[in-house]
Design a protein around this motif. Structure first.
Motif, mmCIF file in Angstrom:
data_model
loop_
_atom_site.group_PDB
_atom_site.id
_atom_site.type_symbol
_atom_site.label_atom_id
_atom_site.label_comp_id
_atom_site.label_asym_id
_atom_site.label_seq_id
_atom_site.Cartn_x
_atom_site.Cartn_y
_atom_site.Cartn_z
ATOM 1 N N ASP A 64 0.833 -1.195 0.000
ATOM 2 C CA ASP A 64 0.000 0.000 0.000
ATOM 3 C C ASP A 64 0.878 1.260 0.000
ATOM 4 O O ASP A 64 2.107 1.176 0.019
ATOM 5 N N GLN A 70 -0.168 -5.762 1.957
ATOM 6 C CA GLN A 70 -1.570 -6.133 2.116
ATOM 7 C C GLN A 70 -1.798 -7.427 1.340
ATOM 8 O O GLN A 70 -1.326 -7.554 0.214
ATOM 9 N N THR A 72 -4.969 -10.403 0.715
ATOM 10 C CA THR A 72 -6.322 -10.871 1.023
ATOM 11 C C THR A 72 -6.319 -12.258 1.655
ATOM 12 O O THR A 72 -7.290 -12.627 2.326
ATOM 13 N N HIS A 112 -13.570 -6.334 5.115
ATOM 14 C CA HIS A 112 -12.327 -5.624 4.786
ATOM 15 C C HIS A 112 -12.503 -5.009 3.405
ATOM 16 O O HIS A 112 -13.132 -5.619 2.538
ATOM 17 N N LEU A 114 -10.199 -3.226 0.235
ATOM 18 C CA LEU A 114 -8.866 -3.002 -0.298
ATOM 19 C C LEU A 114 -8.984 -2.301 -1.639
ATOM 20 O O LEU A 114 -9.617 -2.818 -2.560
ATOM 21 N N TYR A 136 -9.416 2.547 4.706
ATOM 22 C CA TYR A 136 -8.850 1.267 4.287
ATOM 23 C C TYR A 136 -7.648 1.495 3.373
ATOM 24 O O TYR A 136 -7.508 2.557 2.759
ATOM 25 N N PRO A 137 -6.783 0.501 3.255
ATOM 26 C CA PRO A 137 -5.581 0.654 2.422
ATOM 27 C C PRO A 137 -5.878 0.481 0.944
ATOM 28 O O PRO A 137 -6.888 -0.098 0.552
#
Length: 197
Positions: A64, A70, A72, A112, A114, A136-137
């Motif tokens: 990020d 990051q 998943t 979450h 992304l 969030y990133p």
């Protein structure tokens, strides 16, 4: 006397309207399907899949804009939204408040979010994130590795595109074009309501 409208003016107006329906990049509005799911344009159309039809699991990883990795895969067991965007994209800016609200509202329920940005350098991306108070990133995907990891499972051919992954990391739904808040919220609630087992 009634003014006459030329064919050229009508054609220009129709072309402008079609451009307005098209997402920021890579789309068609001519009837050519952009995916195997039958999308005809990038107008916020969505498709969701039943459990036995879902592709995946999808694994997206990258760095990020804060320099943090990051992945998943770390969120298996939770629902994930993937959203492609870039700072100068008008539909991306329009959908941002809804994405922020949904990310904040459902974080405690196992959601979450992304972002995947394949265009901007850190300065432009971080300015966008500050402007919209994004919690969030977002992955810096200028090398297109994150989007490439989705191809073959859930093609990303327009920006913005939003993908909802179920708790197993499989593709629950995809929105091509701007994600309308109530549509995305309904998809997230449905994905969160599924039995984790």
């Amino acid at each position: 006397m009634t003014p006459r409208i030329s064919r050229r003016a009508v054609a220009s107006a129709l072309a402008a309207g079609l451009l307005a329906l098209t997402a920021c990049s890579g789309g068609t509005t001519s009837g050519e399907s952009t995916t195997d799911a039958g999308y005809q344009s990038q107008d916020g159309s969505f498709t969701s899949w039943s459990v036995d039809e879902r592709q995946g699991p999808v694994e997206v990883a990258g760095t990020d804009y804060a320099g943090t990795t990051q992945d998943t895969a770390d969120w298996l067991g939770d629902v994930v939204i993937l959203n492609t965007w870039y700072a100068a994209c008008p539909p991306c800016r329009e959908e941002a408040p809804d994405l922020v609200d949904i990310a904040n509202e459902y974080a405690d329920q196992g959601l979450h979010v992304l972002g995947i940005n394949g265009v901007d350098d850190a300065g432009a991306a971080e300015s966008f994130q500050r402007t919209f108070d994004v919690p969030y990133p977002s992955i810096d995907d200028r090398d297109k590795a994150a989007v490439a990891s989705l191809q073959g499972v859930v093609p990303i051919q327009a920006t913005p595109t939003t993908v909802v992954l179920d708790r197993e990391g499989k593709v629950f739904a995809r929105i091509v074009g701007m994600a309308e808040g109530s549509t995305l919220r309904a998809l997230v609630e449905e994905a969160l309501a599924e039995d984790p087992a």
